[in-house]
Write an enzyme that holds these catalytic residues in place. Structure first.
Site, mmCIF file in Angstrom:
data_model
loop_
_atom_site.group_PDB
_atom_site.id
_atom_site.type_symbol
_atom_site.label_atom_id
_atom_site.label_comp_id
_atom_site.label_asym_id
_atom_site.label_seq_id
_atom_site.Cartn_x
_atom_site.Cartn_y
_atom_site.Cartn_z
ATOM 1 N N SER A 1 -4.524 -41.137 -49.823
ATOM 2 C CA SER A 1 -4.188 -41.279 -48.406
ATOM 3 C C SER A 1 -2.758 -41.685 -48.092
ATOM 4 C CB SER A 1 -5.111 -42.295 -47.755
ATOM 5 O OG SER A 1 -6.291 -41.670 -47.371
ATOM 6 N N SER B 1 -5.497 -40.049 -45.285
ATOM 7 C CA SER B 1 -5.856 -40.590 -43.993
ATOM 8 C C SER B 1 -4.719 -41.261 -43.227
ATOM 9 C CB SER B 1 -6.992 -41.612 -44.162
ATOM 10 O OG SER B 1 -6.541 -42.720 -44.907
ATOM 11 N N LYS C 1 -0.475 -49.274 -40.382
ATOM 12 C CA LYS C 1 -1.683 -48.433 -40.332
ATOM 13 C C LYS C 1 -2.788 -49.255 -39.668
ATOM 14 C CE LYS C 1 -4.707 -45.588 -43.287
ATOM 15 N NZ LYS C 1 -5.025 -45.159 -44.658
HETATM 16 N N1 GLN Z 1 -8.860 -37.961 -48.769
HETATM 17 C C1 GLN Z 1 -9.518 -38.971 -49.520
HETATM 18 C C2 GLN Z 1 -10.879 -39.247 -48.976
HETATM 19 O O1 GLN Z 1 -11.198 -38.692 -47.976
HETATM 20 C C3 GLN Z 1 -8.668 -40.190 -49.572
HETATM 21 C C4 GLN Z 1 -8.929 -41.229 -48.573
HETATM 22 C C5 GLN Z 1 -8.069 -42.437 -48.787
HETATM 23 O O2 GLN Z 1 -7.266 -42.504 -49.717
HETATM 24 N N2 GLN Z 1 -8.275 -43.422 -47.949
HETATM 25 O O3 GLN Z 1 -11.613 -40.000 -49.521
#
Ligand code: GLN
Length: 467
Positions: A165, A141, A66
């Site tokens: 995410s 994400s 990532k």
């Molecule tokens: N969707 C969540 C957010 O926008 C999770 C993001 C993440 O886990 N990095 O905060």
């Protein structure tokens, strides 16, 4: 294994992975490919094996990183313009550990900029497309990492999970995604989002593969003082039958019918295999999303303050004063969602609002933690959906932040409590989109949780063959 016995060379594996990555170019999975360095490393590994040396447990296995993990190879962009030109002088601990076991990074995967989002549409480089339907989102994400594994480009990929995410994109693309207990894997060298909930984890095609990666990557790191000694926790937990908790406060009448059916089917299957189903009342969970979207932006606003155009990455060229440098650099370097979080974070931390929002949220967070502690006196694991719906259409939610935040309603409570959670592929919609479920365990039950998931996957396979 086949590499160690010389049946397959690391070079041929890496070449194949890179070819597949190029064939899948229109999914926008990778921010950058690591072609030359990966092939060189593969050659070194083949040479090591030819000399009869031990090349490590992951010798020659291609993986995707990532793009918010620092690595000396290539630029770490976090899918944001402000870091586009950042060449890291260090390796994150995870990269260091994977590579010391012979794994080969073939490319860096797309994410919502700074990991803010649930669809990968907040990336400066555009969205990643779902592995099963190109008109739909990959989730986020860590969308790029999930699709890289789902398309069979790599055996595994790294992810970060601050509020779902890893688990949500895993569920949207039919792969396994694991967020360990907070502190199990070092966060050193990973672009910080919210330091009290950020976790490093993996995408793979089985719980067994993730178990191996955890053995390699978990452990104390003097560069991250929140790290735990290992990932074994309370060893000797019995594996079956288990008491499985289901949360009656999650109102499933509003979730997508395919998600509800997948959940009900799994509960029935677990019951039939001799597990006990325990109904849990967890009323504080309904505050989790609100708490998350106060605590996380607060930490985000603090963590993103270091990107000022002076120390790293992009700097606006037409600034006339120092304040102008900050303003123009941050104005052009961040995505709208990053800015939204910086503003909310500064608001909830400001004097006058701190007590009403931030402090209140921290108190509610304690209630959530206590509620989980009580729940795990009654059950060994908790089963929930990962998200209210399968992969949604590109563009469907990106203009409506609150509906995007609602995606996280079932994934964020764990992050607030620091608990491990695994997304497993469990079903599909009528049109063939994957639907995942989430298994949650008590703190430090990571090893037992992955073994349990392995057992139920085998059981599901046996049941399918018998039908
Ligand atoms: N969707 C969540 C957010 O926008 C999770 C993001 C993440 O886990 N990095 O905060």
């Amino acid at each position: 294994m086949k590499i160690a016995t010389k049946e397959i060379s690391a070079v041929s594996l890496v070449k194949e992975a890179l070819e597949k990555a190029k064939r899948c170019k229109n999914y926008n999975i990778f921010v950058s490919l690591n072609e030359e360095a990966a092939l060189n490393r593969a050659k070194e590994i083949d040479a090591k094996i030819a000399r009869g040396e031990d090349a490590g447990h992951l010798a020659g296995v291609p993986y995707a990183l990532k793009d918010n993990f620092l690595s000396r190879e290539g630029n770490t962009t976090a899918s944001a313009k402000i870091l586009e030109s950042l060449h890291a002088p260090i390796n994150s601990t995870t990269v260091e550990k994977l590579e010391s076991e012979g794994a080969i990074m073939i490319g860096r995967t797309n994410l919502d900029a700074f990991a803010h989002g649930s669809s990968t549409e907040n990336s400066y480089f555009g969205p990643t497309l779902n592995a099963y339907d190109k008109t739909r989102v990959a989730g986020g994400s860590s969308g790029g990492s999930a699709v890289a594994v789902a398309k069979g480009i790599v055996q595994f990929a790294t992810g970060t999970d601050t509020g779902g995410s890893i688990r949500q994109p895993a569920s949207f693309n039919g792969v396994y995604g694991f967020k360990p207990t907070y502190g199990t894997i070092s966060r050193y060298g990973v672009v910080a989002m919210a330091s009290s909930t950020d976790c490093i984890g993996f995408f793979a095609r089985s719980a067994e593969d993730i178990d191996l990666l955890m053995q390699i990557c978990a452990g104390q790191d003097e560069k991250d003082l929140t790290t735990l000694p290992d990932y074994y926790g309370a060893e000797g937990q019995s594996l079956s039958p288990q008491r499985i908790g289901i949360v009656k406060d999650f109102d499933l009448s509003h979730v997508d019918p395919a998600v509800k059916k997948t959940f009900d089917d799994k509960v029935a299957e677990l019951k039939a295999s001799g597990h006990e189903i325990v109904e849990l009342s967890m009323p504080a969970l309904k505050y989790a999303l609100a708490v998350y979207y106060i605590v996380v932006p607060a930490e985000v606003s603090s963590n993103l303050s270091r990107y000022d155009g002076i120390r790293y990455g992009y700097r606006s060229e037409d600034a006339k004063s120092l304040d102008d440098v900050f303003e123009k650099t941050r104005g052009a370097g961040f995505m709208p969602e990053n800015k939204r979080r910086i503003m909310i974070g500064n608001f909830v931390l400001s004097s006058g609002f701190y007590d009403a929002y931030y402090l209140k949220a921290q108190k509610a967070r304690t209630l959530i933690i206590e509620e989980y502690n009580k729940a795990f006196e009654k059950c060994d694991f908790i089963l929930t959906p990962v998200s209210p719906s399968p992969a949604f259409k590109l563009g469907e939610k990106v203009g409506d932040p609150v509906s995007m935040y609602l995606e996280d309603v079932m994934s964020v409570p764990l992050n607030l409590a620091g608990l491990p959670g695994l997304a497993i592929p469990a079903g599909e919609t009528e049109s063939g989109l994957p639907v995942g479920l989430q298994i949650v365990g008590p703190r430090r039950s990571d090893k037992a949780l992955l073994e349990f998931a392995g057992t139920i996957a085998n059981q599901a396979k046996i049941n399918e063959e018998n039908n």
